[in-house]
Design a protein around this motif. Sequence first.
Motif, PDB file in Angstrom:
ATOM      1  N   THR A 101       0.818  -1.215   0.000  1.00 39.97           N
ATOM      2  CA  THR A 101       0.000   0.000   0.000  1.00 39.97           C
ATOM      3  C   THR A 101       0.855   1.270   0.000  1.00 39.97           C
ATOM      4  N   THR A 102       1.894   1.274   0.835  1.00 41.18           N
ATOM      5  CA  THR A 102       2.688   2.491   1.026  1.00 41.18           C
ATOM      6  C   THR A 102       3.306   2.985  -0.267  1.00 41.18           C
ATOM      7  N   HIS A 103       3.885   2.083  -1.029  1.00 43.53           N
ATOM      8  CA  HIS A 103       4.638   2.495  -2.211  1.00 43.53           C
ATOM      9  C   HIS A 103       3.856   2.421  -3.512  1.00 43.53           C
ATOM     10  N   THR A 104       2.791   1.637  -3.561  1.00 46.73           N
ATOM     11  CA  THR A 104       2.094   1.450  -4.838  1.00 46.73           C
ATOM     12  C   THR A 104       0.728   2.108  -4.885  1.00 46.73           C
ATOM     13  N   GLN A 105       0.175   2.490  -3.724  1.00 44.80           N
ATOM     14  CA  GLN A 105      -1.180   3.054  -3.697  1.00 44.80           C
ATOM     15  C   GLN A 105      -1.209   4.470  -3.131  1.00 44.80           C
ATOM     16  N   VAL A 106      -0.568   4.674  -1.990  1.00 44.75           N
ATOM     17  CA  VAL A 106      -0.598   5.983  -1.339  1.00 44.75           C
ATOM     18  C   VAL A 106      -0.172   7.117  -2.269  1.00 44.75           C
ATOM     19  N   PRO A 107       0.897   6.979  -3.078  1.00 49.16           N
ATOM     20  CA  PRO A 107       1.290   8.111  -3.931  1.00 49.16           C
ATOM     21  C   PRO A 107       0.214   8.563  -4.910  1.00 49.16           C
ATOM     22  N   HIS A 108      -0.735   7.665  -5.243  1.00 48.44           N
ATOM     23  CA  HIS A 108      -1.795   8.025  -6.197  1.00 48.44           C
ATOM     24  C   HIS A 108      -3.020   8.623  -5.514  1.00 48.44           C
ATOM     25  N   LEU A 109      -3.086   8.544  -4.195  1.00 49.60           N
ATOM     26  CA  LEU A 109      -4.311   8.880  -3.476  1.00 49.60           C
ATOM     27  C   LEU A 109      -4.361  10.330  -3.007  1.00 49.60           C
ATOM     28  N   TYR A 110      -3.318  11.088  -3.287  1.00 53.57           N
ATOM     29  CA  TYR A 110      -3.256  12.485  -2.859  1.00 53.57           C
ATOM     30  C   TYR A 110      -2.930  13.372  -4.049  1.00 53.57           C
ATOM     31  N   ALA A 111      -3.523  14.566  -4.040  1.00 50.96           N
ATOM     32  CA  ALA A 111      -3.253  15.509  -5.137  1.00 50.96           C
ATOM     33  C   ALA A 111      -1.761  15.801  -5.228  1.00 50.96           C
ATOM     34  N   LYS A 112      -1.109  15.914  -4.070  1.00 50.65           N
ATOM     35  CA  LYS A 112       0.338  16.061  -4.012  1.00 50.65           C
ATOM     36  C   LYS A 112       0.883  14.864  -3.237  1.00 50.65           C
ATOM     37  N   ALA A 113       1.597  14.003  -3.926  1.00 51.91           N
ATOM     38  CA  ALA A 113       2.099  12.790  -3.295  1.00 51.91           C
ATOM     39  C   ALA A 113       2.999  13.135  -2.103  1.00 51.91           C
ATOM     40  N   PRO A 114       2.821  12.445  -0.966  1.00 50.05           N
ATOM     41  CA  PRO A 114       3.609  12.760   0.224  1.00 50.05           C
ATOM     42  C   PRO A 114       5.081  12.391   0.101  1.00 50.05           C
ATOM     43  N   PHE A 115       5.387  11.495  -0.818  1.00 56.59           N
ATOM     44  CA  PHE A 115       6.782  11.096  -1.062  1.00 56.59           C
ATOM     45  C   PHE A 115       6.855  10.428  -2.419  1.00 56.59           C
ATOM     46  N   ASP A 116       8.060  10.293  -2.917  1.00 61.02           N
ATOM     47  CA  ASP A 116       8.298   9.583  -4.173  1.00 61.02           C
ATOM     48  C   ASP A 116       8.739   8.169  -3.811  1.00 61.02           C
ATOM     49  N   PRO A 117       7.969   7.152  -4.159  1.00 57.55           N
ATOM     50  CA  PRO A 117       8.302   5.793  -3.733  1.00 57.55           C
ATOM     51  C   PRO A 117       9.594   5.262  -4.325  1.00 57.55           C
ATOM     52  N   PHE A 118      10.076   5.894  -5.381  1.00 54.41           N
ATOM     53  CA  PHE A 118      11.311   5.430  -6.021  1.00 54.41           C
ATOM     54  C   PHE A 118      12.505   6.306  -5.653  1.00 54.41           C
ATOM     55  N   ALA A 119      12.318   7.616  -5.613  1.00 53.58           N
ATOM     56  CA  ALA A 119      13.441   8.514  -5.338  1.00 53.58           C
ATOM     57  C   ALA A 119      13.763   8.624  -3.852  1.00 53.58           C
ATOM     58  N   ASP A 120      12.789   8.377  -2.975  1.00 52.31           N
ATOM     59  CA  ASP A 120      12.987   8.619  -1.546  1.00 52.31           C
ATOM     60  C   ASP A 120      13.340   7.378  -0.745  1.00 52.31           C
ATOM     61  N   PHE A 121      13.380   6.207  -1.398  1.00 52.71           N
ATOM     62  CA  PHE A 121      13.645   4.960  -0.680  1.00 52.71           C
ATOM     63  C   PHE A 121      14.585   4.065  -1.477  1.00 52.71           C
ATOM     64  N   THR A 122      15.245   3.177  -0.768  1.00 53.83           N
ATOM     65  CA  THR A 122      16.065   2.140  -1.387  1.00 53.83           C
ATOM     66  C   THR A 122      15.409   0.792  -1.147  1.00 53.83           C
ATOM     67  N   PRO A 123      14.924   0.105  -2.178  1.00 53.92           N
ATOM     68  CA  PRO A 123      14.366  -1.232  -1.978  1.00 53.92           C
ATOM     69  C   PRO A 123      15.461  -2.205  -1.533  1.00 53.92           C
ATOM     70  N   VAL A 124      15.164  -2.990  -0.514  1.00 52.46           N
ATOM     71  CA  VAL A 124      16.139  -3.957   0.004  1.00 52.46           C
ATOM     72  C   VAL A 124      15.730  -5.376  -0.345  1.00 52.46           C
ATOM     73  N   ALA A 125      14.501  -5.769   0.002  1.00 48.86           N
ATOM     74  CA  ALA A 125      14.050  -7.132  -0.281  1.00 48.86           C
ATOM     75  C   ALA A 125      12.543  -7.236  -0.096  1.00 48.86           C
TER      76      ALA A 125
END
Length: 327
Positions: A101-125
């Motif tokens: 939900t955090t990275h794939t849904q939340v960014p679409h649910l706000y007029a201004k996304a609260p964070f960039d799921p790709f630029a603001d995080f490092t995927p680990v596993a």
Amino acid sequence: MHILLRASLLAAALAHPPAGLSQPAASAGYPDPARVIRLVVPAPPGGPGDVVARALARELTASLKSAIVVENKPGGASIPGALEVARAPADGYTLLLTLNTTHTQVPHLYAKAPFDPFADFTPVAQVYRGSSVLVAHPSLPARNLAEAIALSRTQAVAFASPSPGTTGHLYIEALNADHGARFIHVPYKGSNPAVQDLLAGHVQLLFDSPATAVPHVRSGRLKALAATGSTRLASLPDLPTAKEQGFAGFESSTWLGVFGPAGLPPPIVATLNREISQAVNASQLREQFSAMGVELVGTSPEAFRDVIRKDHDEWGRLIKRINLKLD
């Protein structure tokens, strides 16, 4: 049942304290084993993410020779917990374990996304993959998804979700928009309180994780009406999927994954990924969660990033189609 599981995990950890806690030794990628690693879970205690986080933390504490503390940061559609990790130093001592939900849904649910799921995080596993189970209070006179929808057109049917914007909420809105249902959405602050109110009969329906739903179905305290995902659950093989019941658009799987802040050094990413993969492939954990219908997985960071991108785009199309915004 989920509360008992958490208690058993804690008891096991106390009965067999990790070897590295009393006399920590250096681990590749973690030069200061005396420092505590914070694993932030943006959900309340007792839910599926919390249960998996505590089991994983126990295994990683032993292998990394550094204490790992699970910190629950519920509320706000997972945004406050995610932002806390995104703003933390990229040194490997603050990590995030969260649902898709955090990275794939939340960014679409706000007029201004609260964070960039790709630029603001490092995927680990990626840690966990599974379907959701549509469970109902036994008093609901419906045997499947179609009957539940028909019932919602003639009477009030309260449909719970762990919080606004979660997968369960999106499924409710899709049923209302695409299949003529009239479910009343009742959001909670996490999976655990939603399950407790469902068990008490205060709400009638919930899309839940197999980790917490299956034990209640087996005990008869809840009944299962459908499973999401493309195939049936091994833990509930007689339960048809929503797709089998004629409802397209419910094939997506949910998942849990570990992230660090942007710029997490590659040696730390490699160390974490290796140890997480070894932990989730250990027979004890796999058997424990397989019995609850949860598939533990250990992917490379690159493969995990591909999963995030694919799901991010798919959920974005659904959210646009049902015109759902949280602000």
